[in-house]
Design a protein around this motif. Structure first.
Motif, short mmCIF file in Angstrom:
data_model
loop_
_atom_site.label_atom_id
_atom_site.label_comp_id
_atom_site.label_asym_id
_atom_site.label_seq_id
_atom_site.Cartn_x
_atom_site.Cartn_y
_atom_site.Cartn_z
N ALA A 195 -45.97 -4.73 7.58
CA ALA A 195 -45.63 -3.24 8.22
C ALA A 195 -46.41 -2.49 8.98
N ARG A 196 -47.51 -3.23 9.72
CA ARG A 196 -47.83 -2.56 10.97
C ARG A 196 -46.49 -3.14 12.09
N ARG A 197 -46.25 -4.35 12.30
CA ARG A 197 -45.12 -4.81 13.12
C ARG A 197 -43.74 -4.07 13.39
N ARG A 198 -43.30 -3.53 12.11
CA ARG A 198 -41.81 -2.97 12.35
C ARG A 198 -42.31 -1.64 12.08
N ALA A 199 -43.40 -0.60 12.96
CA ALA A 199 -43.32 0.76 13.04
C ALA A 199 -44.10 0.36 14.84
N LEU A 218 -48.57 3.58 12.85
CA LEU A 218 -47.67 3.82 11.87
C LEU A 218 -47.45 2.41 11.16
N TYR A 219 -47.29 2.55 9.91
CA TYR A 219 -46.45 1.67 9.57
C TYR A 219 -45.62 1.75 8.91
N LYS A 220 -44.74 0.36 7.81
CA LYS A 220 -43.37 0.83 7.75
C LYS A 220 -43.53 -0.29 6.42
N LEU A 244 -42.33 -1.96 2.83
CA LEU A 244 -40.82 -1.86 1.68
C LEU A 244 -41.01 -2.13 0.37
N VAL A 245 -40.26 -1.44 -0.04
CA VAL A 245 -40.49 -2.19 -1.55
C VAL A 245 -40.27 -3.58 -2.10
N ALA A 246 -38.97 -4.06 -0.94
CA ALA A 246 -38.30 -5.37 -0.78
C ALA A 246 -40.02 -6.50 -0.19
N ASP A 247 -40.38 -6.14 0.47
CA ASP A 247 -41.72 -6.41 1.24
C ASP A 247 -43.03 -7.08 -0.47
N VAL A 248 -42.59 -6.69 -1.39
CA VAL A 248 -42.67 -6.32 -2.67
C VAL A 248 -42.67 -7.70 -3.55
N GLU A 249 -41.47 -7.36 -3.18
CA GLU A 249 -40.49 -7.04 -4.08
C GLU A 249 -40.28 -9.25 -3.54
N GLY A 250 -40.54 -9.53 -2.66
CA GLY A 250 -40.35 -10.76 -2.26
C GLY A 250 -39.02 -10.51 -1.91
N LYS A 251 -37.72 -9.77 -1.57
CA LYS A 251 -36.64 -9.59 -0.91
C LYS A 251 -36.40 -9.68 0.36
N PRO A 291 -36.34 -10.42 4.41
CA PRO A 291 -36.24 -11.71 4.88
C PRO A 291 -37.45 -11.98 5.58
N LYS A 292 -38.49 -11.40 6.06
CA LYS A 292 -39.57 -12.53 6.55
C LYS A 292 -40.79 -12.94 5.50
#
Length: 307
Positions: free
Chosen positions: A81-85, A89-91, A93-100, A102-103
């Motif tokens: 989350a920190r690396r994409r902001a 700041l941080y970002k 995603l719901v997709a991170d927690v869902e495992g969806k 890509p990284k």
């Protein structure tokens, strides 16, 4: 300060305490050291605002590390989350927690972590129900709706909304402190921190400041007057489920240094004896063999094979 919060919790006879900075675990070492001295069970966690791909806020969630695997997943999510902001700041995603994402395909359900859903102040039953169903889908019995009592004007409405969503989604409620300061006297400091965060003077912050000084660590004796007993029981249950301790951590060498099908110990043994063929082309003396075996045993006892 983390140490002050832990110290205050020990003074008030708490048996466990979780520290959950926003998208950070920066204060956990100091809190852990103080908790160790005080005999307090310390729980590592972090709070995050999860957004959708369109940057729309979806839910605010606290993740608590249950075990070493959970701590690793939590740290990886924070890093992602920190690396994409931009810095500071941080970002997430719901997709991170869902495992969806890509990284982070292996983060599905954040294995080893408990998730506490923090209802928004203006949440409706419908919106909180949708969030609770998402929580139930990805975390199952590791998910709770967290309710605090900041003594605001809408406290009763917030709790009613949480109760309705909890009943409909089948997700239990847990009582939380929502603590931002260890004593009420730190309210001016909290106001200054808020002003710094939003880039205004304290005088210009208006309703951005806390309405009162109630988000402090309350005495245990007043908690039964604020929360139903079953909510408090859930907080005790969660504390028991979070067994991770920072003392478990130590440096681990990457697995890539060991060939497939080998362990660090077996690979080291092969390398050691392969070297003796060059050093002793005429045959390995028994004395040298005994010395090698002694040193391999010591290395195994200390788990130094990768080194």
């Amino acid at each position: 300060m983390p140490e002050e919060l832990v110290r205050r919790a020990a003074e008030k006879r708490y048996t466990a305490l979780a520290l959950t900075d926003e998208c950070s675990v920066s204060g956990v070492v100091r809190a852990h050291l103080e908790a160790r001295e005080r005999g307090l069970h310390f729980i590592v966690g972090s709070e995050m605002l999860l957004t959708t791909g369109s940057d729309t806020a979806f839910a605010r969630v606290v993740f608590l590390a249950q075990d070493r695997r959970g701590y690793g997943n939590l740290c990886e999510l924070i890093t992602l989350a920190r690396r994409r902001a931009a810095k500071g700041l941080y970002k997430a995603l719901v997709a991170d927690v869902e495992g969806k994402a890509p990284k982070a395909p292996h983060l599905a359900g954040m294995g080893g972590c408990i998730a506490l859903l923090l209802p928004a102040a203006d949440a409706s039953v419908e919106s909180l129900f949708a969030q609770a169903m998402w929580l139930r889908t990805w975390f199952g019995e590791r998910g709770w709706i967290a309710c605090s009592r900041p003594m605001g004007m809408n406290d009763e409405l917030r709790l009613w909304v949480a109760e309705q969503a909890s009943a409909q989604a089948g997700v239990p409620i847990v009582a939380t402190g929502g603590v931002l300061m260890h004593t009420q006297s730190r309210k001016p400091v909290q106001d200054v921190l808020t002003a710094v965060r939003i880039g205004k003077t304290v005088a210009d912050c208006g309703f951005e400041l806390l309405a009162n000084a109630q988000q402090y660590l309350r005495a245990r004796s007043v908690l039964p007057d604020l929360f139903p007993p079953e909510w408090l029981q859930q907080s005790v249950r969660i504390a028991g489920l979070c067994t991770f301790n920072l003392e478990e951590l130590r440096y681990e060498y990457p697995q890539e240094i060991v060939p497939e099908g080998e362990t660090p110990a077996s690979h080291l043994r092969k390398l050691a004896y392969a070297g003796t063929l060059t050093r002793f082309p005429g045959g390995l003396p028994d004395k040298v063999r005994a010395q090698i075996e002694l040193e391999l045993a010591i290395i195994a006892e200390l788990a130094y094979e990768p080194y």
